[in-house]
Design an enzyme around this catalytic site. Structure first.
Site, PDB file in Angstrom:
ATOM      1  N   GLU A 197      10.223 -10.567 -14.283  1.00 28.64           N
ATOM      2  CA  GLU A 197       9.046 -10.935 -13.483  1.00 28.64           C
ATOM      3  C   GLU A 197       8.169  -9.714 -13.201  1.00 28.64           C
ATOM      4  O   GLU A 197       8.603  -8.572 -13.400  1.00 28.64           O
ATOM      5  CB  GLU A 197       9.484 -11.574 -12.164  1.00 28.64           C
ATOM      6  CG  GLU A 197      10.317 -10.647 -11.300  1.00 28.64           C
ATOM      7  CD  GLU A 197      10.038 -10.803  -9.810  1.00 28.64           C
ATOM      8  OE1 GLU A 197       8.872 -10.949  -9.428  1.00 28.64           O
ATOM      9  OE2 GLU A 197      11.011 -10.744  -9.044  1.00 28.64           O
ATOM     10  N   LYS A 206      16.685 -12.923  -1.140  1.00 31.69           N
ATOM     11  CA  LYS A 206      16.442 -11.790  -0.266  1.00 31.69           C
ATOM     12  C   LYS A 206      16.973 -12.087   1.130  1.00 31.69           C
ATOM     13  O   LYS A 206      16.768 -13.165   1.671  1.00 31.69           O
ATOM     14  CB  LYS A 206      14.944 -11.485  -0.223  1.00 31.69           C
ATOM     15  CG  LYS A 206      14.514 -10.701  -1.432  1.00 31.69           C
ATOM     16  CD  LYS A 206      13.043 -10.776  -1.634  1.00 31.69           C
ATOM     17  CE  LYS A 206      12.653 -12.192  -2.020  1.00 31.69           C
ATOM     18  NZ  LYS A 206      11.222 -12.337  -2.195  1.00 31.69           N
TER      19      LYS A 206
HETATM   20  N1  PSU Z   1      12.468  -9.833  -4.916  1.00 30.42           N
HETATM   21  C1  PSU Z   1      12.159  -8.534  -4.691  1.00 30.42           C
HETATM   22  N2  PSU Z   1      10.853  -8.203  -4.580  1.00 30.42           N
HETATM   23  C2  PSU Z   1       9.875  -9.131  -4.733  1.00 30.42           C
HETATM   24  C3  PSU Z   1      10.180 -10.496  -4.980  1.00 30.42           C
HETATM   25  C4  PSU Z   1      11.515 -10.780  -5.058  1.00 30.42           C
HETATM   26  O1  PSU Z   1      13.041  -7.697  -4.558  1.00 30.42           O
HETATM   27  O2  PSU Z   1       8.704  -8.765  -4.666  1.00 30.42           O
HETATM   28  C5  PSU Z   1       9.092 -11.511  -5.207  1.00 30.42           C
HETATM   29  C6  PSU Z   1       9.523 -12.437  -6.342  1.00 30.42           C
HETATM   30  O3  PSU Z   1       8.516 -12.407  -7.326  1.00 30.42           O
HETATM   31  C7  PSU Z   1       9.630 -13.807  -5.712  1.00 30.42           C
HETATM   32  C8  PSU Z   1       8.568 -13.703  -4.648  1.00 30.42           C
HETATM   33  O4  PSU Z   1       9.388 -14.827  -6.638  1.00 30.42           O
HETATM   34  O5  PSU Z   1       8.784 -12.389  -4.125  1.00 30.42           O
HETATM   35  C9  PSU Z   1       8.716 -14.790  -3.613  1.00 30.42           C
HETATM   36  O6  PSU Z   1       7.573 -14.826  -2.823  1.00 30.42           O
HETATM   37  P1  PSU Z   1       7.307 -16.108  -1.874  1.00 30.42           P
HETATM   38  O7  PSU Z   1       8.369 -16.029  -0.827  1.00 30.42           O
HETATM   39  O8  PSU Z   1       5.915 -15.908  -1.317  1.00 30.42           O
HETATM   40  O9  PSU Z   1       7.400 -17.324  -2.748  1.00 30.42           O
END
Ligand code: PSU
Ligand code: MN
Length: 303
Positions: free
Chosen positions: A26, A160
């Site tokens: 990603e 996370k």
């Molecule tokens: N894990 C990390 N850093 C990140 C993300 C995940 O260590 O930046 C990102 C991923 O791309 C994940 C996104 O899909 O955060 C999720 O964001 P949201 O909660 O707004 O959907």
């Protein structure tokens, strides 16, 4: 396979066609998850590690409106250095495409594009999931609903730990997404090896994970398989410190009135500052471990 909306690099297209191992990566972690200049280094290092393991890397992102599977090193470096790029979840993809903008793709969008390009294995740091207070804010990452209908295997260190992990596991159950611990029956907590929640299943080898994927495909089930890979024992944040920092981080989100897609980057940055950048090193160890395991799974499933 190239359309005006999606470009697949020649290298990735050939590897998919010839059934050689490919791992999708990603790019929101590059554009919004890690500070510069480490972000570009980490992205290029992940690609190099996969190549060393005989795997073709496919970093996915959006460049000038074109969703790209297999960004070049120059494109990765440009995305990593640009302040004005978007965080592209799946609902954003047609808009960003039509307006000719650039951005990092979230797990949701990366999984969608990887699957569309015929890639079956995908590595990230931690998935998005259900945020604290979601029962009133409805803040749940689109990563979950997209994975519920996108048959890839995702390697992640759980979700996370800034999230409501228990609620996220419940949603994964509702969405029929199998969660496999890699050599553990504890659900990893991203910065720590154990989130405090158990798992029903663990696998001991890349081959076993591939067997689950094949069983899913034989059944015609559309869901992703989540392979939950804990960070190494010596690389984790001290669990007590971790818990205290998280409590402060959630309070800060509320105080600062942060919401929507800014929440995840804000929380990650808060933890980084609160740990004097140590969380960054943990984040990198997590990511390296996940990329390595995804490479092994891709090798085991190739051919
Ligand atoms: N894990 C990390 N850093 C990140 C993300 C995940 O260590 O930046 C990102 C991923 O791309 C994940 C996104 O899909 O955060 C999720 O964001 P949201 O909660 O707004 O959907
Ligand atoms: Mn959200």
């Amino acid at each position: 396979m190239t359309s005006t909306a999606v470009r697949v690099s020649d290298e990735v297209a050939a590897a998919v066609r010839e059934r050689r191992p490919v791992v999708a990566l990603e790019s929101t972690i590059i554009t919004h998850g890690l500070p510069r200049p480490r972000n570009a280094e980490v992205a290029l290092e992940a690609e190099a590690a996969l190549r060393d393991a005989g795997v073709v890397p496919a970093t996915i992102g959006v460049v000038g409106g074109v969703a790209t599977v297999g960004l070049s090193s120059d494109e990765i470096t440009a995305l990593a250095g640009d302040d004005g790029v978007d965080k592209v979840s799946l609902r954003d993809l047609p808009v960003v495409g039509a307006l000719g903008r650039s951005g990092g793709t979230t797990v949701a969008t990366t999984a969608f594009l990887a699957h569309r390009a015929g890639i079956t294995v995908f590595a990230t740091g931690g998935l998005g999931g259900v945020h604290h207070g979601a029962s009133t804010t409805f803040d749940e990452s689109a990563d979950l609903t997209v994975l519920a209908r996108t048959p890839v295997l995702v390697v992640s260190a759980g979700v996370k730990s800034i999230l409501d992990v228990g609620a996220t596991l419940e949603r994964l159950e509702t969405l029929n997404i199998p969660v496999l611990g890699y050599r553990t029956t504890r659900f990893p907590g991203f910065y720590v090896r154990d989130s405090g929640f158990g798992l029903l299943y663990s696998v001991d080898s890349p081959e076993q994970a591939v067997a689950v994927v094949r069983a899913r495909d034989d059944l015609g089930l559309p869901q992703a398989v989540l392979l939950a890979n804990p960070v190494g024992e010596h690389d984790q944040l001290p669990p007590d410190e971790h818990d205290a920092i998280l409590a402060a981080a959630w309070a800060e989100v509320e105080r600062a009135g942060i919401s929507g897609n800014a929440t995840t980057p804000f929380l990650l940055d808060h933890v980084r500052r609160a740990t004097g950048d140590r969380s960054l090193e943990v984040n990198l160890a997590v990511y390296r471990g996940n990329v390595a395991l995804a490479g092994q799974v891709a090798v085991a499933s190739a051919g």
